[in-house]
Design a protein around this motif. Structure first.
Motif, mmCIF file in Angstrom:
data_model
loop_
_atom_site.group_PDB
_atom_site.id
_atom_site.type_symbol
_atom_site.label_atom_id
_atom_site.label_comp_id
_atom_site.label_asym_id
_atom_site.label_seq_id
_atom_site.Cartn_x
_atom_site.Cartn_y
_atom_site.Cartn_z
ATOM 1 N N GLY A 135 0.816 -1.210 0.000
ATOM 2 C CA GLY A 135 0.000 0.000 0.000
ATOM 3 C C GLY A 135 0.847 1.257 0.000
ATOM 4 O O GLY A 135 2.081 1.197 0.031
ATOM 5 N N ASP A 136 0.155 2.412 -0.015
ATOM 6 C CA ASP A 136 0.876 3.682 -0.156
ATOM 7 C C ASP A 136 0.383 4.819 0.713
ATOM 8 O O ASP A 136 1.028 5.864 0.769
ATOM 9 N N GLN A 137 -0.750 4.656 1.402
ATOM 10 C CA GLN A 137 -1.304 5.800 2.114
ATOM 11 C C GLN A 137 -1.619 5.479 3.571
ATOM 12 O O GLN A 137 -1.519 4.327 4.013
ATOM 13 N N ALA A 138 -2.030 6.512 4.305
ATOM 14 C CA ALA A 138 -2.292 6.362 5.740
ATOM 15 C C ALA A 138 -3.337 5.301 6.026
ATOM 16 O O ALA A 138 -3.262 4.599 7.043
ATOM 17 N N ASN A 139 -4.334 5.157 5.135
ATOM 18 C CA ASN A 139 -5.364 4.155 5.388
ATOM 19 C C ASN A 139 -4.862 2.730 5.182
ATOM 20 O O ASN A 139 -5.547 1.770 5.534
ATOM 21 N N ASP A 140 -3.641 2.582 4.638
ATOM 22 C CA ASP A 140 -3.059 1.246 4.472
ATOM 23 C C ASP A 140 -2.284 0.793 5.703
ATOM 24 O O ASP A 140 -1.994 -0.401 5.858
ATOM 25 N N VAL A 141 -1.949 1.726 6.583
ATOM 26 C CA VAL A 141 -1.145 1.377 7.758
ATOM 27 C C VAL A 141 -1.866 0.360 8.635
ATOM 28 O O VAL A 141 -1.231 -0.519 9.235
ATOM 29 N N ALA A 142 -3.196 0.442 8.695
ATOM 30 C CA ALA A 142 -3.959 -0.512 9.517
ATOM 31 C C ALA A 142 -3.727 -1.951 9.070
ATOM 32 O O ALA A 142 -3.658 -2.860 9.904
ATOM 33 N N MET A 143 -3.577 -2.166 7.763
ATOM 34 C CA MET A 143 -3.298 -3.544 7.327
ATOM 35 C C MET A 143 -1.810 -3.872 7.443
ATOM 36 O O MET A 143 -1.441 -5.034 7.621
ATOM 37 N N PHE A 144 -0.957 -2.861 7.362
ATOM 38 C CA PHE A 144 0.472 -3.088 7.607
ATOM 39 C C PHE A 144 0.664 -3.697 9.000
ATOM 40 O O PHE A 144 1.526 -4.549 9.203
ATOM 41 N N GLU A 145 -0.127 -3.216 9.951
ATOM 42 C CA GLU A 145 0.027 -3.638 11.343
ATOM 43 C C GLU A 145 -0.501 -5.043 11.604
ATOM 44 O O GLU A 145 -0.132 -5.656 12.618
ATOM 45 N N ARG A 146 -1.337 -5.555 10.704
ATOM 46 C CA ARG A 146 -1.972 -6.853 10.945
ATOM 47 C C ARG A 146 -1.344 -7.991 10.144
ATOM 48 O O ARG A 146 -1.360 -9.146 10.597
ATOM 49 N N ALA A 147 -0.830 -7.686 8.975
ATOM 50 C CA ALA A 147 -0.333 -8.740 8.085
ATOM 51 C C ALA A 147 1.055 -9.222 8.499
ATOM 52 O O ALA A 147 1.763 -8.574 9.279
ATOM 53 N N GLY A 148 1.455 -10.360 7.940
ATOM 54 C CA GLY A 148 2.770 -10.902 8.232
ATOM 55 C C GLY A 148 3.896 -10.039 7.711
ATOM 56 O O GLY A 148 4.964 -9.938 8.320
ATOM 57 N N ARG A 149 3.661 -9.400 6.550
ATOM 58 C CA ARG A 149 4.681 -8.533 5.971
ATOM 59 C C ARG A 149 4.007 -7.371 5.251
ATOM 60 O O ARG A 149 2.967 -7.547 4.607
ATOM 61 N N ILE A 170 4.667 -4.086 2.549
ATOM 62 C CA ILE A 170 5.528 -3.445 1.553
ATOM 63 C C ILE A 170 4.900 -2.110 1.180
ATOM 64 O O ILE A 170 3.741 -2.047 0.782
ATOM 65 N N ALA A 171 5.655 -1.032 1.333
ATOM 66 C CA ALA A 171 5.175 0.307 0.975
ATOM 67 C C ALA A 171 5.642 0.662 -0.432
ATOM 68 O O ALA A 171 6.718 0.239 -0.872
ATOM 69 N N MET A 172 4.854 1.455 -1.102
ATOM 70 C CA MET A 172 5.205 1.910 -2.440
ATOM 71 C C MET A 172 6.261 3.013 -2.379
ATOM 72 O O MET A 172 6.341 3.765 -1.404
ATOM 73 N N GLY A 173 7.041 3.154 -3.427
ATOM 74 C CA GLY A 173 8.052 4.203 -3.495
ATOM 75 C C GLY A 173 7.472 5.590 -3.464
ATOM 76 O O GLY A 173 8.135 6.548 -3.057
ATOM 77 N N ASN A 174 6.208 5.736 -3.877
ATOM 78 C CA ASN A 174 5.530 7.026 -3.875
ATOM 79 C C ASN A 174 4.799 7.314 -2.558
ATOM 80 O O ASN A 174 4.144 8.345 -2.418
ATOM 81 N N ALA A 175 4.903 6.416 -1.599
ATOM 82 C CA ALA A 175 4.238 6.605 -0.311
ATOM 83 C C ALA A 175 4.927 7.708 0.493
ATOM 84 O O ALA A 175 6.133 7.923 0.358
ATOM 85 N N PRO A 176 4.184 8.393 1.357
ATOM 86 C CA PRO A 176 4.818 9.356 2.266
ATOM 87 C C PRO A 176 5.813 8.634 3.179
ATOM 88 O O PRO A 176 5.658 7.442 3.461
ATOM 89 N N ASP A 177 6.808 9.350 3.644
ATOM 90 C CA ASP A 177 7.830 8.750 4.502
ATOM 91 C C ASP A 177 7.226 8.110 5.749
ATOM 92 O O ASP A 177 7.710 7.070 6.213
ATOM 93 N N ALA A 178 6.182 8.720 6.286
ATOM 94 C CA ALA A 178 5.556 8.177 7.496
ATOM 95 C C ALA A 178 4.946 6.807 7.239
ATOM 96 O O ALA A 178 4.913 5.952 8.140
ATOM 97 N N VAL A 179 4.447 6.584 6.032
ATOM 98 C CA VAL A 179 3.883 5.280 5.660
ATOM 99 C C VAL A 179 5.007 4.281 5.401
ATOM 100 O O VAL A 179 4.961 3.130 5.850
ATOM 101 N N LYS A 180 6.041 4.725 4.707
ATOM 102 C CA LYS A 180 7.194 3.842 4.456
ATOM 103 C C LYS A 180 7.793 3.333 5.764
ATOM 104 O O LYS A 180 8.232 2.185 5.853
#
Length: 271
Positions: A215-229, A231-241
């Motif tokens: 994912g690439d945006q703030a609304n993707d962080v919720a799934m970042f926190e739940r999944a096993g791994r 991956i942030a997009m290169g165009n994502a904000p630094d806070a998301v990366k």
């Protein structure tokens, strides 16, 4: 380490390029993923109508997540799970936005209702939602059955201020997050990508720990926190990366294909 059993990708800013197009390179990479025995699906703030063309192009017959996972459905139209905005919260959000210079969109009854049909974001949403807006200022009873409410403005500080007020007032009763700097989305409490990816894993039969999300945006962080791994997009904000384990190329550089080939399949072939 073994490869994931499932890959779940966000759509806008991730799976599609800046023109909201799915490239041949990404389609081919998803095919390679499936040929390796790894499942693939998508989750998005988009309505079902906006996900169907992608599902057709990628031949996705498994469960997908619309409205940030608030609606879990199949390409044949079967709805497996659906969570709508609480009517009191919907009306409260409209009251909070009273007098604020934002456009108002309500997604309900498989339609997109909007306060205007003009502007660049409306043009983008026509593509993203694969539908035409129904222009209205009488949102009234639509707020009783809204799948998503979006407030739209290019005044970033104004929209951020509205978001902060909304989270302070209703953040424990709804999912309130900016899917872009110019979009403030309101969905049901359970309609967030964390719960959404969990629902997809349950429906598909793959443990969360065996799932990779992109994912690439703030609304993707919720799934970042739940999944096993994650991956942030290169165009994502630094806070998301910073919330992901890996960073791939941008969406205009076939970042999802790059992640599939160099971070997922390459890992699987080493095992």
């Amino acid at each position: 380490m073994t490869g994931p059993g499932l890959v779940v990708s966000d759509v806008d800013g991730t799976l599609v390029d800046k023109q909201k197009q799915l490239t041949a390179g990404t389609i081919a990479a998803v095919e390679r993923l499936r040929a390796a025995g790894i499942r693939f699906t998508i989750i998005s703030a988009r309505p079902r109508s906006g996900m169907m063309p992608l599902a057709d192009s990628l031949d996705l017959d498994g469960p997908m997540g619309a409205f940030n996972g608030g609606t879990v459905f199949r390409r044949d139209g079967t709805v497996l799970e659906q969570h709508r905005v609480d009517p009191e919260i919907a009306r409260g959000m409209f009251a909070l936005a009273h007098g604020v210079q934002v456009d108002r969109w309500v997604f309900a009854d498989d339609q997109w209702f909007a306060s205007t049909d003009r502007g660049v974001h409306v043009e983008h949403e026509r593509v993203a939602s694969n539908s035409e807006p129904v222009v209205t200022t009488a949102f009234g009873t639509l707020l009783d059955r809204a799948d998503k409410i979006t407030f739209v403005s290019d005044d970033a500080p104004l929209l951020k201020a509205l978001a902060e007020k909304a989270v302070a007032r209703f953040g424990d009763q709804a999912t309130i997050v900016q899917s872009q700097t110019y979009y403030l989305d309101v969905t049901a409490r359970a309609a967030n990508k964390g719960d959404g990816v969990a629902a997809l894993c349950d429906a598909i039969g793959v443990p969360l720990g065996d799932t990779t999300v992109i994912g690439d945006q703030a609304n993707d962080v919720a799934m970042f926190e739940r999944a096993g791994r994650a991956i942030a997009m290169g165009n994502a904000p630094d806070a998301v990366k910073a919330r992901a384990q890996s960073v791939t190329a941008s969406n205009d550089e076939d970042g999802v294909a790059h992640a599939i080939d160099t971070m997922i399949l390459s890992q699987s072939t080493k095992d």
